[in-house]
Enzyme design. Structure first.
Site, short mmCIF file in Angstrom:
data_model
loop_
_atom_site.label_atom_id
_atom_site.label_comp_id
_atom_site.label_asym_id
_atom_site.label_seq_id
_atom_site.Cartn_x
_atom_site.Cartn_y
_atom_site.Cartn_z
N LYS A 23 12.68 22.78 25.70
CA LYS A 23 13.41 21.85 24.81
C LYS A 23 14.90 21.87 25.14
O LYS A 23 15.56 20.83 25.21
CB LYS A 23 13.21 22.27 23.36
CG LYS A 23 14.20 21.62 22.38
CD LYS A 23 14.01 22.08 20.95
CE LYS A 23 14.80 23.29 20.61
NZ LYS A 23 16.23 23.04 20.33
N ASN A 24 15.45 23.08 25.37
CA ASN A 24 16.90 23.22 25.55
C ASN A 24 17.38 22.95 26.97
O ASN A 24 18.53 23.20 27.30
CB ASN A 24 17.36 24.59 25.06
CG ASN A 24 17.18 24.72 23.57
OD1 ASN A 24 16.98 23.71 22.89
ND2 ASN A 24 17.20 25.94 23.07
N ARG A 97 22.11 18.00 18.14
CA ARG A 97 23.47 18.30 18.63
C ARG A 97 23.71 17.66 19.98
O ARG A 97 24.82 17.71 20.52
CB ARG A 97 23.65 19.82 18.76
CG ARG A 97 23.68 20.52 17.43
CD ARG A 97 23.84 22.00 17.60
NE ARG A 97 25.02 22.35 18.36
CZ ARG A 97 26.26 22.31 17.89
NH1 ARG A 97 26.47 21.84 16.69
NH2 ARG A 97 27.28 22.68 18.62
N CYS A 121 20.15 22.93 13.79
CA CYS A 121 19.71 23.94 12.81
C CYS A 121 20.91 24.53 12.05
O CYS A 121 21.96 24.76 12.63
CB CYS A 121 18.98 25.07 13.54
SG CYS A 121 17.41 24.53 14.19
N ARG A 126 28.32 25.80 13.65
CA ARG A 126 28.05 24.97 14.86
C ARG A 126 29.27 24.10 15.19
O ARG A 126 29.17 22.88 15.31
CB ARG A 126 26.80 24.11 14.66
CG ARG A 126 25.56 24.80 14.16
CD ARG A 126 24.97 25.87 15.05
NE ARG A 126 24.42 25.46 16.31
CZ ARG A 126 23.17 25.04 16.52
NH1 ARG A 126 22.38 24.88 15.48
NH2 ARG A 126 22.75 24.74 17.73
N ASP A 311 17.17 32.88 20.20
CA ASP A 311 16.03 32.08 19.73
C ASP A 311 14.73 32.87 19.74
O ASP A 311 13.73 32.42 19.18
CB ASP A 311 15.85 30.82 20.61
CG ASP A 311 17.09 29.97 20.63
OD1 ASP A 311 17.27 29.21 21.59
OD2 ASP A 311 17.91 30.11 19.71
N VAL A 333 25.13 36.03 18.30
CA VAL A 333 25.40 34.66 18.77
C VAL A 333 25.71 33.72 17.61
O VAL A 333 26.67 32.95 17.66
CB VAL A 333 24.21 34.12 19.60
CG1 VAL A 333 24.47 32.70 20.07
CG2 VAL A 333 23.93 35.04 20.79
N ARG A 419 10.24 19.53 15.96
CA ARG A 419 11.42 19.27 16.80
C ARG A 419 11.33 20.02 18.11
O ARG A 419 11.83 19.57 19.14
CB ARG A 419 12.70 19.71 16.08
CG ARG A 419 13.29 18.70 15.13
CD ARG A 419 14.68 19.14 14.75
NE ARG A 419 15.43 19.53 15.94
CZ ARG A 419 16.35 20.51 15.93
NH1 ARG A 419 16.61 21.18 14.83
NH2 ARG A 419 17.01 20.81 17.03
C1 EPZ Z 1 22.06 26.13 22.45
O1 EPZ Z 1 22.83 25.81 21.31
C2 EPZ Z 1 20.61 25.99 22.02
N1 EPZ Z 1 20.37 24.63 21.54
C3 EPZ Z 1 20.31 26.98 20.89
O2 EPZ Z 1 18.92 26.88 20.58
C4 EPZ Z 1 20.59 28.40 21.41
O3 EPZ Z 1 20.36 29.32 20.36
C5 EPZ Z 1 22.04 28.48 21.88
O4 EPZ Z 1 22.29 27.49 22.89
C6 EPZ Z 1 22.37 29.86 22.46
O5 EPZ Z 1 21.49 30.15 23.51
C7 EPZ Z 1 20.24 23.64 22.46
O6 EPZ Z 1 20.34 23.85 23.65
C8 EPZ Z 1 19.97 22.27 21.90
P1 EPZ Z 1 26.29 27.67 21.87
P2 EPZ Z 1 24.42 25.56 21.43
O7 EPZ Z 1 27.26 26.59 22.10
O8 EPZ Z 1 24.73 25.00 22.77
C9 EPZ Z 1 29.84 28.94 19.02
C10 EPZ Z 1 17.03 26.54 19.22
O9 EPZ Z 1 16.51 27.15 18.27
N2 EPZ Z 1 30.54 27.71 19.45
O10 EPZ Z 1 25.97 28.62 22.99
O11 EPZ Z 1 24.86 24.82 20.23
C11 EPZ Z 1 28.63 28.62 18.14
O12 EPZ Z 1 29.03 28.40 16.80
C12 EPZ Z 1 18.54 26.38 19.27
O13 EPZ Z 1 16.40 26.03 20.18
C13 EPZ Z 1 31.84 27.49 19.00
O14 EPZ Z 1 32.40 28.30 18.27
O15 EPZ Z 1 24.93 27.09 21.35
C14 EPZ Z 1 27.79 29.86 18.28
O16 EPZ Z 1 28.28 30.87 17.40
C15 EPZ Z 1 19.24 27.10 18.14
N3 EPZ Z 1 32.47 26.36 19.39
C16 EPZ Z 1 28.06 30.29 19.73
O17 EPZ Z 1 29.26 29.61 20.13
C17 EPZ Z 1 31.87 25.44 20.22
O18 EPZ Z 1 32.51 24.41 20.56
C18 EPZ Z 1 26.94 29.91 20.67
O19 EPZ Z 1 26.76 28.51 20.59
C19 EPZ Z 1 30.54 25.67 20.66
C20 EPZ Z 1 29.91 26.83 20.27
#
Ligand code: EPZ
Length: 439
Positions: A23-24, A97, A121, A126, A311, A333, A419
Protein backbone atom coordinates in the site's frame (compact mmCIF):
# COMPACT_ATOMS: atom_id res chain seq x y z
CA UNK A 1 -21.62 3.90 6.41
CA UNK A 2 -19.87 1.89 9.13
CA UNK A 3 -19.59 -1.86 8.63
CA UNK A 4 -19.72 -4.23 11.60
CA UNK A 5 -18.19 -7.69 11.97
CA UNK A 6 -19.31 -10.37 14.42
CA UNK A 7 -16.28 -12.48 15.37
CA UNK A 8 -16.45 -15.66 17.43
CA UNK A 9 -12.98 -16.16 18.97
CA UNK A 10 -11.08 -19.24 20.05
CA UNK A 11 -10.38 -20.80 16.64
CA UNK A 12 -6.82 -20.99 15.27
CA UNK A 13 -6.22 -19.58 11.78
CA UNK A 14 -4.94 -22.19 9.34
CA UNK A 15 -4.32 -21.86 5.61
CA UNK A 16 -2.90 -19.73 2.81
CA UNK A 17 -3.38 -16.08 1.92
CA UNK A 18 -2.03 -14.25 -1.15
CA UNK A 19 -0.18 -11.00 -0.53
CA UNK A 20 -0.05 -8.33 -3.23
CA UNK A 21 1.83 -5.03 -3.60
CA UNK A 22 2.68 -2.63 -0.79
CA UNK A 23 0.00 0.00 0.00
CA UNK A 24 2.76 2.45 1.00
CA UNK A 25 4.51 2.04 -2.35
CA UNK A 26 1.88 1.58 -5.08
CA UNK A 27 0.10 4.86 -4.25
CA UNK A 28 3.39 6.78 -4.65
CA UNK A 29 4.29 5.02 -7.90
CA UNK A 30 0.86 6.08 -9.19
CA UNK A 31 1.74 9.73 -8.47
CA UNK A 32 5.15 9.29 -10.15
CA UNK A 33 3.31 8.34 -13.38
CA UNK A 34 2.24 12.01 -13.73
CA UNK A 35 5.89 12.92 -14.40
CA UNK A 36 6.10 10.65 -17.46
CA UNK A 37 5.53 11.85 -21.03
CA UNK A 38 4.00 8.45 -21.84
CA UNK A 39 1.73 5.90 -20.14
CA UNK A 40 2.82 3.73 -17.19
CA UNK A 41 1.79 0.25 -16.05
CA UNK A 42 2.01 -1.00 -12.45
CA UNK A 43 1.70 -4.70 -11.58
CA UNK A 44 0.85 -6.52 -8.33
CA UNK A 45 -1.48 -3.65 -7.29
CA UNK A 46 -3.82 -4.59 -4.41
CA UNK A 47 -7.54 -3.77 -4.57
CA UNK A 48 -7.64 -1.42 -1.58
CA UNK A 49 -9.38 1.90 -0.82
CA UNK A 50 -6.14 3.91 -0.93
CA UNK A 51 -5.54 2.78 -4.54
CA UNK A 52 -9.12 3.73 -5.44
CA UNK A 53 -8.68 7.15 -3.82
CA UNK A 54 -5.46 7.92 -5.69
CA UNK A 55 -6.98 6.62 -8.95
CA UNK A 56 -9.85 9.07 -8.56
CA UNK A 57 -7.40 11.88 -7.71
CA UNK A 58 -5.42 11.13 -10.88
CA UNK A 59 -8.62 11.18 -12.94
CA UNK A 60 -9.62 14.52 -11.39
CA UNK A 61 -6.25 15.79 -12.61
CA UNK A 62 -7.00 14.70 -16.18
CA UNK A 63 -5.13 11.38 -16.21
CA UNK A 64 -6.81 8.24 -17.54
CA UNK A 65 -6.61 5.28 -15.15
CA UNK A 66 -7.54 1.67 -15.91
CA UNK A 67 -7.39 -0.99 -13.14
CA UNK A 68 -7.80 -4.69 -13.82
CA UNK A 69 -8.72 -5.93 -10.32
CA UNK A 70 -8.26 -9.68 -10.80
CA UNK A 71 -4.83 -9.31 -12.41
CA UNK A 72 -3.80 -6.38 -10.16
CA UNK A 73 -2.68 -4.36 -13.19
CA UNK A 74 -3.08 -0.58 -13.20
CA UNK A 75 -2.45 1.61 -16.26
CA UNK A 76 -2.08 5.39 -16.06
CA UNK A 77 -1.91 7.80 -18.98
CA UNK A 78 -0.88 11.33 -17.87
CA UNK A 79 -1.28 12.86 -21.33
CA UNK A 80 -3.88 15.48 -20.36
CA UNK A 81 -2.87 16.59 -16.88
CA UNK A 82 -4.98 19.55 -15.80
CA UNK A 83 -5.82 21.58 -12.68
CA UNK A 84 -8.91 20.05 -11.07
CA UNK A 85 -11.86 21.75 -9.41
CA UNK A 86 -10.87 22.22 -5.74
CA UNK A 87 -14.29 21.15 -4.50
CA UNK A 88 -13.89 17.77 -6.21
CA UNK A 89 -10.53 17.18 -4.57
CA UNK A 90 -11.81 18.24 -1.16
CA UNK A 91 -14.56 15.61 -1.18
CA UNK A 92 -12.12 12.88 -2.02
CA UNK A 93 -9.19 13.57 0.22
CA UNK A 94 -10.67 12.77 3.66
CA UNK A 95 -8.72 9.69 4.46
CA UNK A 96 -5.52 10.06 2.48
CA UNK A 97 -2.16 11.80 2.84
CA UNK A 98 -1.11 11.10 -0.73
CA UNK A 99 -2.33 14.42 -2.26
CA UNK A 100 0.68 16.21 -0.73
CA UNK A 101 2.89 14.16 -3.07
CA UNK A 102 1.15 15.61 -6.13
CA UNK A 103 2.94 18.95 -5.54
CA UNK A 104 6.20 18.34 -7.41
CA UNK A 105 4.68 16.59 -10.45
CA UNK A 106 1.90 19.22 -10.79
CA UNK A 107 4.34 22.12 -10.39
CA UNK A 108 6.47 20.63 -13.18
CA UNK A 109 3.47 19.93 -15.44
CA UNK A 110 1.18 22.91 -14.69
CA UNK A 111 3.29 25.40 -12.72
CA UNK A 112 0.77 25.25 -9.88
CA UNK A 113 -0.84 22.90 -7.36
CA UNK A 114 -3.52 23.08 -4.68
CA UNK A 115 -3.25 20.62 -1.81
CA UNK A 116 -6.32 20.28 0.45
CA UNK A 117 -6.01 19.62 4.18
CA UNK A 118 -4.94 15.99 4.49
CA UNK A 119 -6.48 12.90 6.03
CA UNK A 120 -4.73 9.70 7.12
CA UNK A 121 -4.72 7.67 10.34
CA UNK A 122 -5.13 9.67 13.57
CA UNK A 123 -1.89 8.47 15.15
CA UNK A 124 -0.37 11.90 15.68
CA UNK A 125 -0.55 15.43 14.28
CA UNK A 126 0.82 14.29 10.87
CA UNK A 127 2.28 17.77 10.00
CA UNK A 128 3.63 18.56 6.52
CA UNK A 129 6.25 21.16 7.49
CA UNK A 130 9.14 19.09 6.08
CA UNK A 131 7.26 18.82 2.76
CA UNK A 132 6.54 22.56 2.49
CA UNK A 133 10.06 23.58 3.55
CA UNK A 134 11.54 21.24 0.93
CA UNK A 135 9.31 22.70 -1.81
CA UNK A 136 10.34 26.24 -0.80
CA UNK A 137 14.00 25.22 -1.15
CA UNK A 138 13.24 24.09 -4.73
CA UNK A 139 11.89 27.61 -5.38
CA UNK A 140 8.16 27.03 -4.92
CA UNK A 141 5.92 29.75 -3.45
CA UNK A 142 3.45 28.50 -0.86
CA UNK A 143 0.28 30.35 0.20
CA UNK A 144 -1.83 28.94 3.02
CA UNK A 145 -5.51 28.85 2.06
CA UNK A 146 -8.57 28.15 4.24
CA UNK A 147 -8.90 24.53 3.20
CA UNK A 148 -5.37 23.74 2.07
CA UNK A 149 -2.25 25.23 0.46
CA UNK A 150 -1.79 26.86 -2.97
CA UNK A 151 1.66 26.34 -4.50
CA UNK A 152 3.22 27.98 -7.56
CA UNK A 153 6.70 27.95 -9.15
CA UNK A 154 6.90 31.03 -11.40
CA UNK A 155 10.64 30.60 -11.97
CA UNK A 156 10.53 26.81 -12.24
CA UNK A 157 12.07 24.34 -9.75
CA UNK A 158 15.84 24.18 -9.19
CA UNK A 159 17.98 21.47 -7.62
CA UNK A 160 18.89 22.25 -3.98
CA UNK A 161 20.35 20.91 -0.73
CA UNK A 162 17.85 19.60 1.84
CA UNK A 163 18.53 18.18 5.29
CA UNK A 164 15.47 16.54 6.87
CA UNK A 165 15.11 17.08 10.64
CA UNK A 166 13.79 13.49 10.76
CA UNK A 167 14.02 10.73 8.11
CA UNK A 168 10.41 11.21 7.04
CA UNK A 169 9.13 8.72 4.44
CA UNK A 170 6.65 11.19 2.96
CA UNK A 171 9.09 14.09 2.83
CA UNK A 172 11.70 11.87 1.16
CA UNK A 173 9.12 10.90 -1.47
CA UNK A 174 8.21 14.57 -1.90
CA UNK A 175 11.84 15.43 -2.67
CA UNK A 176 12.30 12.46 -5.01
CA UNK A 177 9.17 13.33 -7.02
CA UNK A 178 10.18 17.01 -7.26
CA UNK A 179 13.93 16.70 -7.87
CA UNK A 180 13.94 14.25 -10.82
CA UNK A 181 13.20 16.88 -13.49
CA UNK A 182 14.25 19.97 -11.52
CA UNK A 183 17.08 21.96 -13.08
CA UNK A 184 20.40 20.83 -11.49
CA UNK A 185 21.43 18.48 -8.68
CA UNK A 186 19.53 17.89 -5.41
CA UNK A 187 21.19 16.46 -2.31
CA UNK A 188 18.84 15.09 0.35
CA UNK A 189 20.42 14.33 3.75
CA UNK A 190 18.88 12.29 6.58
CA UNK A 191 16.58 10.65 4.02
CA UNK A 192 14.28 7.71 4.69
CA UNK A 193 15.54 4.51 3.01
CA UNK A 194 12.61 2.15 3.61
CA UNK A 195 12.16 -0.67 1.03
CA UNK A 196 9.15 1.25 -0.33
CA UNK A 197 11.39 4.29 -0.92
CA UNK A 198 13.99 2.17 -2.73
CA UNK A 199 11.23 0.72 -4.93
CA UNK A 200 10.07 4.26 -5.76
CA UNK A 201 13.67 5.06 -6.74
CA UNK A 202 13.61 1.93 -8.93
CA UNK A 203 10.49 3.27 -10.68
CA UNK A 204 11.97 6.75 -11.19
CA UNK A 205 15.20 5.26 -12.54
CA UNK A 206 13.14 3.22 -15.06
CA UNK A 207 11.53 6.53 -16.10
CA UNK A 208 14.94 8.05 -16.85
CA UNK A 209 15.92 9.62 -13.53
CA UNK A 210 19.50 9.62 -12.13
CA UNK A 211 19.37 8.87 -8.37
CA UNK A 212 22.03 7.51 -6.01
CA UNK A 213 21.73 6.46 -2.35
CA UNK A 214 24.84 6.63 -0.16
CA UNK A 215 25.57 4.63 2.99
CA UNK A 216 24.91 7.65 5.24
CA UNK A 217 21.30 8.18 4.09
CA UNK A 218 22.18 10.91 1.57
CA UNK A 219 20.18 10.66 -1.68
CA UNK A 220 21.54 12.59 -4.69
CA UNK A 221 19.26 13.31 -7.65
CA UNK A 222 20.67 14.75 -10.91
CA UNK A 223 17.82 16.56 -12.67
CA UNK A 224 17.07 15.37 -16.24
CA UNK A 225 15.00 17.05 -18.96
CA UNK A 226 12.13 14.59 -19.11
CA UNK A 227 10.88 11.20 -17.94
CA UNK A 228 9.03 8.44 -19.79
CA UNK A 229 6.37 6.02 -18.55
CA UNK A 230 7.36 2.93 -16.54
CA UNK A 231 6.38 -0.76 -16.26
CA UNK A 232 6.98 -2.02 -12.71
CA UNK A 233 5.92 -4.77 -10.34
CA UNK A 234 5.42 -3.58 -6.78
CA UNK A 235 7.33 -5.09 -3.86
CA UNK A 236 5.04 -7.04 -1.48
CA UNK A 237 3.31 -5.41 1.49
CA UNK A 238 5.52 -6.18 4.51
CA UNK A 239 3.10 -4.46 6.88
CA UNK A 240 0.25 -6.73 5.81
CA UNK A 241 2.50 -9.83 5.90
CA UNK A 242 3.45 -9.10 9.52
CA UNK A 243 -0.22 -8.53 10.41
CA UNK A 244 -1.09 -12.06 9.25
CA UNK A 245 1.93 -13.47 11.06
CA UNK A 246 0.66 -11.91 14.29
CA UNK A 247 -2.82 -13.30 13.62
CA UNK A 248 -1.36 -16.80 13.21
CA UNK A 249 0.68 -16.55 16.41
CA UNK A 250 -2.09 -15.01 18.53
CA UNK A 251 -4.58 -17.71 17.55
CA UNK A 252 -2.11 -20.62 17.80
CA UNK A 253 -2.39 -21.20 14.06
CA UNK A 254 -0.35 -21.57 10.87
CA UNK A 255 -0.65 -19.17 7.92
CA UNK A 256 1.32 -19.27 4.66
CA UNK A 257 1.65 -15.72 3.32
CA UNK A 258 2.27 -16.17 -0.40
CA UNK A 259 4.49 -13.36 -1.74
CA UNK A 260 6.03 -12.34 1.62
CA UNK A 261 9.67 -11.37 1.21
CA UNK A 262 12.26 -12.18 3.93
CA UNK A 263 14.58 -9.38 2.81
CA UNK A 264 12.08 -6.64 3.80
CA UNK A 265 11.08 -8.33 7.07
CA UNK A 266 14.38 -9.35 8.73
CA UNK A 267 13.83 -7.23 11.85
CA UNK A 268 10.24 -8.42 12.21
CA UNK A 269 11.25 -12.08 11.80
CA UNK A 270 13.85 -11.76 14.59
CA UNK A 271 11.24 -10.30 16.96
CA UNK A 272 8.63 -12.90 15.91
CA UNK A 273 11.10 -15.69 16.77
CA UNK A 274 12.17 -14.10 20.09
CA UNK A 275 8.51 -13.97 21.18
CA UNK A 276 8.23 -17.71 20.40
CA UNK A 277 6.76 -17.74 16.91
CA UNK A 278 8.34 -19.74 14.10
CA UNK A 279 8.46 -19.39 10.33
CA UNK A 280 9.53 -21.33 7.24
CA UNK A 281 10.86 -19.24 4.35
CA UNK A 282 10.34 -20.46 0.78
CA UNK A 283 10.86 -18.87 -2.64
CA UNK A 284 7.11 -18.21 -2.90
CA UNK A 285 6.44 -16.80 0.57
CA UNK A 286 6.71 -17.32 4.33
CA UNK A 287 4.77 -19.75 6.53
CA UNK A 288 4.21 -18.24 10.01
CA UNK A 289 3.11 -20.53 12.85
CA UNK A 290 2.83 -21.07 16.61
CA UNK A 291 5.18 -24.01 17.37
CA UNK A 292 3.46 -24.75 20.69
CA UNK A 293 4.67 -23.84 24.18
CA UNK A 294 4.64 -20.46 25.89
CA UNK A 295 5.22 -17.05 24.32
CA UNK A 296 7.95 -14.79 25.72
CA UNK A 297 7.68 -11.13 26.65
CA UNK A 298 10.30 -8.82 25.08
CA UNK A 299 11.30 -5.11 24.80
CA UNK A 300 10.65 -3.48 21.38
CA UNK A 301 11.57 -0.05 20.03
CA UNK A 302 10.09 1.10 16.73
CA UNK A 303 12.35 3.05 14.39
CA UNK A 304 13.03 3.98 10.77
CA UNK A 305 14.39 1.28 8.44
CA UNK A 306 16.12 -1.10 9.08
CA UNK A 307 14.61 -0.77 12.56
CA UNK A 308 11.27 -2.23 13.69
CA UNK A 309 8.61 -0.67 11.41
CA UNK A 310 6.03 1.28 13.37
CA UNK A 311 3.23 -0.29 11.26
CA UNK A 312 4.22 -3.71 12.61
CA UNK A 313 3.67 -2.61 16.19
CA UNK A 314 -0.09 -2.41 16.73
CA UNK A 315 -0.94 -5.94 15.50
CA UNK A 316 2.03 -7.27 17.51
CA UNK A 317 0.64 -5.87 20.78
CA UNK A 318 -2.03 -8.59 20.81
CA UNK A 319 0.64 -11.32 20.65
CA UNK A 320 2.36 -9.68 23.63
CA UNK A 321 -0.87 -9.86 25.68
CA UNK A 322 -0.50 -13.64 25.21
CA UNK A 323 3.20 -13.71 26.22
CA UNK A 324 4.38 -14.51 29.75
CA UNK A 325 5.85 -11.54 31.63
CA UNK A 326 6.24 -7.81 30.98
CA UNK A 327 6.81 -6.56 27.43
CA UNK A 328 7.86 -2.95 26.83
CA UNK A 329 7.27 -0.99 23.60
CA UNK A 330 8.85 2.41 22.89
CA UNK A 331 7.12 3.96 19.82
CA UNK A 332 9.57 6.55 18.45
CA UNK A 333 7.94 7.37 15.07
CA UNK A 334 4.45 8.58 16.04
CA UNK A 335 3.51 10.37 19.22
CA UNK A 336 0.04 8.96 19.59
CA UNK A 337 -0.17 5.39 18.31
CA UNK A 338 -1.28 3.63 21.52
CA UNK A 339 -4.79 5.02 21.88
CA UNK A 340 -6.17 1.72 20.61
CA UNK A 341 -4.96 -0.17 23.73
CA UNK A 342 -7.97 1.01 25.81
CA UNK A 343 -10.21 -1.39 23.91
CA UNK A 344 -7.74 -4.25 24.44
CA UNK A 345 -7.76 -3.56 28.20
CA UNK A 346 -11.58 -3.70 28.03
CA UNK A 347 -11.14 -7.24 26.63
CA UNK A 348 -8.91 -8.25 29.56
CA UNK A 349 -5.42 -7.14 28.48
CA UNK A 350 -3.14 -5.42 31.02
CA UNK A 351 -1.49 -2.54 29.13
CA UNK A 352 -0.22 0.63 30.75
CA UNK A 353 0.97 3.72 28.83
CA UNK A 354 3.81 6.11 29.79
CA UNK A 355 5.08 9.53 28.68
CA UNK A 356 8.67 8.41 29.33
CA UNK A 357 10.93 6.98 26.61
CA UNK A 358 11.01 3.34 27.76
CA UNK A 359 13.68 2.29 25.31
CA UNK A 360 17.37 2.47 24.50
CA UNK A 361 17.27 6.01 23.08
CA UNK A 362 15.43 9.17 24.27
CA UNK A 363 13.29 10.10 21.23
CA UNK A 364 11.67 13.30 19.84
CA UNK A 365 8.75 12.93 22.25
CA UNK A 366 10.81 12.90 25.48
CA UNK A 367 9.47 15.26 28.17
CA UNK A 368 6.44 16.00 25.97
CA UNK A 369 2.90 15.14 26.87
CA UNK A 370 2.64 12.05 24.69
CA UNK A 371 2.07 8.55 26.04
CA UNK A 372 4.34 6.86 23.50
CA UNK A 373 5.63 3.94 25.60
CA UNK A 374 3.64 0.90 26.71
CA UNK A 375 4.09 -1.91 29.24
CA UNK A 376 2.12 -5.06 28.40
CA UNK A 377 1.70 -7.67 31.14
CA UNK A 378 0.86 -11.22 30.05
CA UNK A 379 -0.33 -13.65 29.52
CA UNK A 380 -3.92 -12.46 29.88
CA UNK A 381 -7.18 -14.14 28.96
CA UNK A 382 -9.03 -11.98 26.41
CA UNK A 383 -12.83 -11.91 26.36
CA UNK A 384 -14.96 -10.77 23.40
CA UNK A 385 -16.26 -7.18 23.50
CA UNK A 386 -17.89 -4.49 21.35
CA UNK A 387 -15.06 -2.36 19.87
CA UNK A 388 -14.77 0.46 17.33
CA UNK A 389 -11.87 0.67 14.84
CA UNK A 390 -9.90 3.97 15.28
CA UNK A 391 -7.28 3.56 12.53
CA UNK A 392 -5.95 1.10 9.97
CA UNK A 393 -3.38 -0.95 11.91
CA UNK A 394 -5.30 -0.75 15.19
CA UNK A 395 -8.28 -2.08 13.25
CA UNK A 396 -6.36 -5.17 12.24
CA UNK A 397 -5.09 -5.62 15.81
CA UNK A 398 -8.73 -5.62 16.97
CA UNK A 399 -9.52 -8.37 14.47
CA UNK A 400 -6.63 -10.40 15.93
CA UNK A 401 -7.75 -9.73 19.51
CA UNK A 402 -11.34 -10.79 18.71
CA UNK A 403 -10.07 -13.95 16.98
CA UNK A 404 -7.89 -14.80 20.00
CA UNK A 405 -10.52 -13.93 22.61
CA UNK A 406 -13.04 -16.23 24.24
CA UNK A 407 -16.58 -15.56 23.08
CA UNK A 408 -18.09 -13.10 20.62
CA UNK A 409 -16.89 -9.61 19.63
CA UNK A 410 -18.62 -6.95 17.54
CA UNK A 411 -16.03 -4.88 15.67
CA UNK A 412 -17.49 -1.76 14.02
CA UNK A 413 -15.89 0.65 11.56
CA UNK A 414 -14.14 -2.20 9.75
CA UNK A 415 -14.42 -0.29 6.45
CA UNK A 416 -11.26 1.54 7.64
CA UNK A 417 -9.38 -1.77 7.39
CA UNK A 418 -10.28 -1.98 3.68
CA UNK A 419 -7.99 1.06 3.13
CA UNK A 420 -4.93 -1.14 3.46
CA UNK A 421 -5.85 -4.83 3.62
CA UNK A 422 -7.13 -6.29 0.34
CA UNK A 423 -10.16 -8.62 0.77
CA UNK A 424 -9.37 -9.15 4.46
CA UNK A 425 -12.88 -10.55 5.13
CA UNK A 426 -12.50 -13.26 2.45
CA UNK A 427 -8.98 -14.02 3.65
CA UNK A 428 -10.21 -14.50 7.24
CA UNK A 429 -12.97 -16.82 6.02
CA UNK A 430 -10.40 -18.80 3.99
CA UNK A 431 -8.31 -19.21 7.16
CA UNK A 432 -11.27 -20.68 9.02
CA UNK A 433 -12.29 -17.65 11.10
CA UNK A 434 -15.83 -17.73 12.49
CA UNK A 435 -16.95 -14.28 11.29
CA UNK A 436 -20.07 -12.67 9.90
CA UNK A 437 -20.48 -9.25 8.26
CA UNK A 438 -23.48 -7.38 9.73
CA UNK A 439 -25.26 -5.34 7.06
C1 EPZ B 1 4.36 6.71 5.89
O1 EPZ B 1 3.69 7.78 6.51
C2 EPZ B 1 3.37 5.56 5.88
N1 EPZ B 1 2.16 5.96 5.16
C3 EPZ B 1 2.99 5.19 7.32
O2 EPZ B 1 2.13 4.05 7.26
C4 EPZ B 1 4.28 4.78 8.05
O3 EPZ B 1 3.95 4.48 9.40
C5 EPZ B 1 5.27 5.94 8.00
O4 EPZ B 1 5.54 6.30 6.63
C6 EPZ B 1 6.60 5.58 8.67
O5 EPZ B 1 7.14 4.44 8.08
C7 EPZ B 1 2.20 6.01 3.80
O6 EPZ B 1 3.22 5.74 3.19
C8 EPZ B 1 0.93 6.41 3.13
P1 EPZ B 1 6.60 10.06 7.98
P2 EPZ B 1 4.31 9.28 6.46
O7 EPZ B 1 6.56 11.29 7.16
O8 EPZ B 1 5.08 9.45 5.21
C9 EPZ B 1 6.77 13.44 11.28
C10 EPZ B 1 0.18 2.80 7.66
O9 EPZ B 1 -0.37 2.32 8.66
N2 EPZ B 1 6.68 14.43 10.19
O10 EPZ B 1 7.79 9.16 7.90
O11 EPZ B 1 3.22 10.23 6.77
C11 EPZ B 1 5.46 12.68 11.47
O12 EPZ B 1 4.55 13.43 12.24
C12 EPZ B 1 0.76 4.20 7.70
O13 EPZ B 1 0.31 2.20 6.55
C13 EPZ B 1 6.79 15.77 10.49
O14 EPZ B 1 6.96 16.15 11.65
O15 EPZ B 1 5.32 9.18 7.71
C14 EPZ B 1 5.90 11.43 12.17
O16 EPZ B 1 6.05 11.69 13.56
C15 EPZ B 1 0.66 4.83 9.08
N3 EPZ B 1 6.69 16.68 9.49
C16 EPZ B 1 7.29 11.17 11.57
O17 EPZ B 1 7.70 12.41 10.96
C17 EPZ B 1 6.51 16.29 8.18
O18 EPZ B 1 6.44 17.17 7.28
C18 EPZ B 1 7.27 10.09 10.51
O19 EPZ B 1 6.35 10.47 9.51
C19 EPZ B 1 6.40 14.91 7.88
C20 EPZ B 1 6.50 14.00 8.91
Amino acid sequence: MTEKLIIKGGKSLQGIIKLRGAKNFVTKAMVAAILGDSASTLYNVPYIKDVETVSRLLELHGCSVEYKKAEGVLQINPANVLSPKIADIDILVGSSRIPILFCGPLLHKLGEAFIPNLGGCKIGDRPIDYHLESLRLFGAIIEKAKNGVKITAPDGLKGTKINLPYPSVGATEQVLLTACISDGVTQLSNAAVEPEIIDLINVLQKMGAIISVSTDRVITIEGVKNLRGFRHTSLPDRAEAASWANAALSTGGKVFVEGANQQDMTTFLNVFRKIGGEFDITDSGICFYHPGGELNSIPIETNVHPGFLTDWMQPLVVCLTQANGLSIIHETVYENRFGFTDALNKMGAKIQLYRECLGSVPCRFRQMNYKHSAAIFGSTHLKGADIEVPDLRAGFSYLIAALAAEGESRVSGVEIIERGYESFFDKLLALGADIELLQ
